[in-house]
Design a protein around this motif. Structure first.
Motif, PDB file in Angstrom:
ATOM      1  N   ILE A 252      -9.946  -8.753 -19.015  1.00  0.00           N
ATOM      2  CA  ILE A 252      -8.517  -8.567 -19.253  1.00  0.00           C
ATOM      3  C   ILE A 252      -7.799  -9.909 -19.172  1.00  0.00           C
ATOM      4  CG2 ILE A 252      -8.363  -6.162 -18.509  1.00  0.00           C
ATOM      5  CD1 ILE A 252      -7.557  -7.070 -15.778  1.00  0.00           C
ATOM      6  N   LYS A 253      -8.588 -10.969 -19.310  1.00  0.00           N
ATOM      7  CA  LYS A 253      -8.055 -12.324 -19.211  1.00  0.00           C
ATOM      8  C   LYS A 253      -6.972 -12.557 -20.248  1.00  0.00           C
ATOM      9  CE  LYS A 253      -9.485 -17.174 -19.438  1.00  0.00           C
ATOM     10  NZ  LYS A 253     -10.632 -18.091 -19.593  1.00  0.00           N
ATOM     11  N   GLY A 254      -5.818 -13.058 -19.753  1.00  0.00           N
ATOM     12  CA  GLY A 254      -4.725 -13.410 -20.628  1.00  0.00           C
ATOM     13  C   GLY A 254      -4.053 -12.236 -21.285  1.00  0.00           C
ATOM     14  N   SER A 255      -4.333 -11.023 -20.838  1.00  0.00           N
ATOM     15  CA  SER A 255      -3.764  -9.845 -21.475  1.00  0.00           C
ATOM     16  C   SER A 255      -2.295  -9.670 -21.159  1.00  0.00           C
ATOM     17  CB  SER A 255      -4.534  -8.593 -21.056  1.00  0.00           C
ATOM     18  OG  SER A 255      -4.429  -8.416 -19.650  1.00  0.00           O
ATOM     19  N   GLY A 256      -1.873 -10.142 -19.992  1.00  0.00           N
ATOM     20  CA  GLY A 256      -0.471 -10.050 -19.603  1.00  0.00           C
ATOM     21  C   GLY A 256      -0.040  -8.672 -19.164  1.00  0.00           C
ATOM     22  N   HIS A 257      -0.916  -7.672 -19.234  1.00  0.00           N
ATOM     23  CA  HIS A 257      -0.536  -6.329 -18.805  1.00  0.00           C
ATOM     24  C   HIS A 257      -0.786  -6.175 -17.306  1.00  0.00           C
ATOM     25  CE1 HIS A 257      -4.834  -5.607 -18.771  1.00  0.00           C
ATOM     26  NE2 HIS A 257      -4.613  -4.469 -18.141  1.00  0.00           N
ATOM     27  N   GLN A 258      -0.291  -5.096 -16.757  1.00  0.00           N
ATOM     28  CA  GLN A 258      -0.486  -4.838 -15.338  1.00  0.00           C
ATOM     29  C   GLN A 258      -1.834  -4.161 -15.118  1.00  0.00           C
ATOM     30  OE1 GLN A 258       3.113  -2.630 -14.275  1.00  0.00           O
ATOM     31  NE2 GLN A 258       3.813  -4.418 -13.130  1.00  0.00           N
ATOM     32  N   ALA A 259      -2.659  -4.779 -14.289  1.00  0.00           N
ATOM     33  CA  ALA A 259      -3.977  -4.226 -13.996  1.00  0.00           C
ATOM     34  C   ALA A 259      -3.855  -3.087 -12.997  1.00  0.00           C
ATOM     35  CB  ALA A 259      -4.884  -5.315 -13.444  1.00  0.00           C
ATOM     36  N   ARG A 260      -4.581  -2.017 -13.234  1.00  0.00           N
ATOM     37  CA  ARG A 260      -4.611  -0.909 -12.285  1.00  0.00           C
ATOM     38  C   ARG A 260      -5.645  -1.209 -11.206  1.00  0.00           C
ATOM     39  NH1 ARG A 260      -6.018   4.315 -14.790  1.00  0.00           N
ATOM     40  NH2 ARG A 260      -4.766   5.313 -13.197  1.00  0.00           N
ATOM     41  N   VAL A 261      -5.240  -1.042  -9.952  1.00  0.00           N
ATOM     42  CA  VAL A 261      -6.108  -1.338  -8.816  1.00  0.00           C
ATOM     43  C   VAL A 261      -6.375  -0.033  -8.076  1.00  0.00           C
ATOM     44  CG1 VAL A 261      -6.463  -2.775  -6.779  1.00  0.00           C
ATOM     45  CG2 VAL A 261      -4.985  -3.590  -8.635  1.00  0.00           C
ATOM     46  N   PHE A 262      -7.659   0.260  -7.873  1.00  0.00           N
ATOM     47  CA  PHE A 262      -8.063   1.512  -7.239  1.00  0.00           C
ATOM     48  C   PHE A 262      -8.481   1.216  -5.801  1.00  0.00           C
ATOM     49  CE2 PHE A 262      -9.103   1.599 -11.778  1.00  0.00           C
ATOM     50  CZ  PHE A 262      -8.200   2.581 -12.181  1.00  0.00           C
ATOM     51  N   TRP A 263      -7.651   1.685  -4.866  1.00  0.00           N
ATOM     52  CA  TRP A 263      -7.817   1.341  -3.457  1.00  0.00           C
ATOM     53  C   TRP A 263      -8.540   2.441  -2.689  1.00  0.00           C
ATOM     54  CZ3 TRP A 263      -6.574  -3.384  -1.481  1.00  0.00           C
ATOM     55  CH2 TRP A 263      -5.748  -4.198  -2.246  1.00  0.00           C
ATOM     56  N   GLY A 264      -9.326   2.013  -1.718  1.00  0.00           N
ATOM     57  CA  GLY A 264      -9.998   2.954  -0.835  1.00  0.00           C
ATOM     58  C   GLY A 264     -10.878   2.206   0.149  1.00  0.00           C
ATOM     59  N   ARG A 265     -11.376   2.920   1.153  1.00  0.00           N
ATOM     60  CA  ARG A 265     -12.278   2.329   2.145  1.00  0.00           C
ATOM     61  C   ARG A 265     -13.719   2.580   1.716  1.00  0.00           C
ATOM     62  NH1 ARG A 265     -14.842   3.519   7.185  1.00  0.00           N
ATOM     63  NH2 ARG A 265     -14.595   1.851   8.714  1.00  0.00           N
ATOM     64  N   ILE A 266     -14.476   1.531   1.545  1.00  0.00           N
ATOM     65  CA  ILE A 266     -15.840   1.653   1.040  1.00  0.00           C
ATOM     66  C   ILE A 266     -16.691   2.420   2.050  1.00  0.00           C
ATOM     67  CG2 ILE A 266     -17.884   0.391   0.278  1.00  0.00           C
ATOM     68  CD1 ILE A 266     -16.042  -1.899  -0.527  1.00  0.00           C
TER      69      ILE A 266
END
Length: 439
Positions: A252-266
């Motif tokens: 997604i390099k240089g895409s300029g969009h907002q990346a979705r981040v998926f959070w949790g405890r491994i």
């Protein structure tokens, strides 16, 4: 365990105390707090005023609810904190009354150790084999089923048997170890204590018949729960955020969009940038493009750590999904499980419930009750229903398939709670035995 062994695990030890009513759980915790000087000055002054020149009632340090002080029993789980030069501790004082077994299950779920108290004055130790109390057996079994790593039996009130303390302790210890062997419970230790007098709680017992460590010495050396860092990755998705894409995020390099981040405890395994993963229950694949931890970018994260995963593809992922190594999980609509029943309404086949697995809610029903465990004989018994505080084996059918693991392999993917669809009461704790069960 050698009492001279060096402490290798410096993380705080979370342990619970359990046992029958009036076994001395609250007094034991009070003794630990008092002897380790973990009591505030105003608390100590209040206790001394209440005592009016008599011995201080240490149980008042944990029985915080008004109903608890009135009845002289523990109702809710009370959490207390203290530290020694070697280690920090988080204590959960679980109720002893059978009516509040559900509270004990809550406390055990996240504990590294369980100290099960045994009141020697309630046992006929002069007539071997010694018959243990039902609650002692139930609490030890629950701690074992919930995979509490270290189970310690503390034989309490030895001051009440005077010169016969050695013989009494030996008889009860033999009964405890015989029960544990029969139930398949690995016992970390059996220690004699007098919570009221302070014998062998924080300082070693001076007796010819016992040369082991004090209870506190033992706790200082017990290991904490270690998450499995090897093998396949497993992370439940707790919540989703959007971050501005960074140049380092592959794909997604240089895409300029907002990346979705998926959070949790491994839950287990490790994750690193460039690693192939699969999303469950959808089964879609992707590659890890970025990782976040504690507000910064990292190259990898491991079990026990909370991490945010950025993928190289836009997938439909939400709270309740799982991110795992490819083909490492199976998605199942039906499974067998151990059920710890906590509701006053009995568990019966055919009744519908809500199941919470990780962070996902799914409708389910009890398809079959295979048997109920007789805690006195440890033999499975036929049962058409499960009553409050019963433990049994059941088959569960789900409205939607879920990615499951056996609870014996993983406490995160193999654990669920069962909630009554009508009353919204937490009715039971489910521990997956076999993820896939034939119809």
């Amino acid at each position: 365990m050698s009492d001279t062994a060096p402490t290798t695990d410096h993380r705080a030890l979370r342990f619970l105390t359990a046992g029958s009513v009036d076994d001395g759980k609250s007094t034991l915790i009070g003794r630990l707090l008092y002897d380790s000087r973990a009591i505030l000055a105003d608390q100590l002054e209040n206790l001394e005023q209440r005592a009016a020149g008599e011995a201080i009632d240490l149980s008042l340090l944990t029985d915080g609810l008004e109903a608890e002080r009135e009845q002289g029993i523990t109702i809710d789980v009370a959490y207390r904190y203290f530290a020694t030069r070697r280690r920090k501790f988080i204590i959960a004082d679980a109720p002893g009354h059978e009516q509040y077994t559900r509270n004990m299950v809550t406390a055990a779920a996240g504990s590294d150790a369980a100290v099960v108290l045994v009141d020697i004055t309630k046992l006929d130790w002069r007539r071997p084999p010694v018959a243990l109390l039902p609650q002692t057996r139930r609490h030890a079994l629950l701690a074992h089923l919930l995979r509490v790593p270290s189970i310690v039996f503390a034989v309490n009130k030895l001051d009440a048997v005077g010169d016969d303390a050695g013989a009494a302790y030996a008889a009860v210890e033999q009964a405890l170890r015989a029960f544990a062997q029969e139930a398949g419970i690995a016992v970390a230790a059996v220690v004699p204590v007098s919570a009221l007098r302070g014998d062998n709680v924080t300082r070693r017992l001076d007796a010819a018949w016992y040369d082991g460590p004090s209870l506190l010495e033992l706790l200082e050396h017990l290991p904490t729960t270690q998450e499995r860092t090897d093998g396949a990755l497993l992370q439940p998705v707790q919540y989703v955020t959007r971050d501005e894409a960074e140049d380092g995020d592959a794909g997604i390099k240089g895409s300029g969009h907002q990346a979705r981040v998926f959070w949790g405890r491994i839950a287990h395994g490790t994750v690193q940038i460039g690693q192939a993963v699969q999303v469950f229950p959808s089964g879609q694949g992707a590659v890890v493009a970025g990782l976040r931890r504690a507000g910064r970018e990292v190259d990898s994260a491991q079990a026990g750590e909370s991490a945010g995963i950025v993928l190289d593809r836009q997938l439909d992922i939400s709270r309740g999904d799982w991110i795992a190594s490819p083909a490492s999980l199976g998605v199942h609509p039906r499974f067998s499980a151990t059920l710890c029943w906590l509701d006053t309404e009995p568990a019966v086949p055919g009744r519908k419930y809500w199941v919470r697995h990780g962070h996902r809610w799914v409708q389910a029903r009890i398809a079959q009750i295979r048997h109920r465990l007789d805690i006195h004989t440890l033999v499975p018994a036929e049962a058409e229903s499960l009553q409050v505080n019963d433990i049994g084996e059941v088959v569960i059918e789900l409205q939607q398939p879920l990615p499951l693991e056996a609870y014996a392999d993983n406490r995160v993917a193999g654990a669920m709670i069962l909630v009554d669809a009508a009353s919204n009461r937490t009715s039971g704790a489910l521990l997956v035995r076999a993820p896939a069960d034939p119809a």
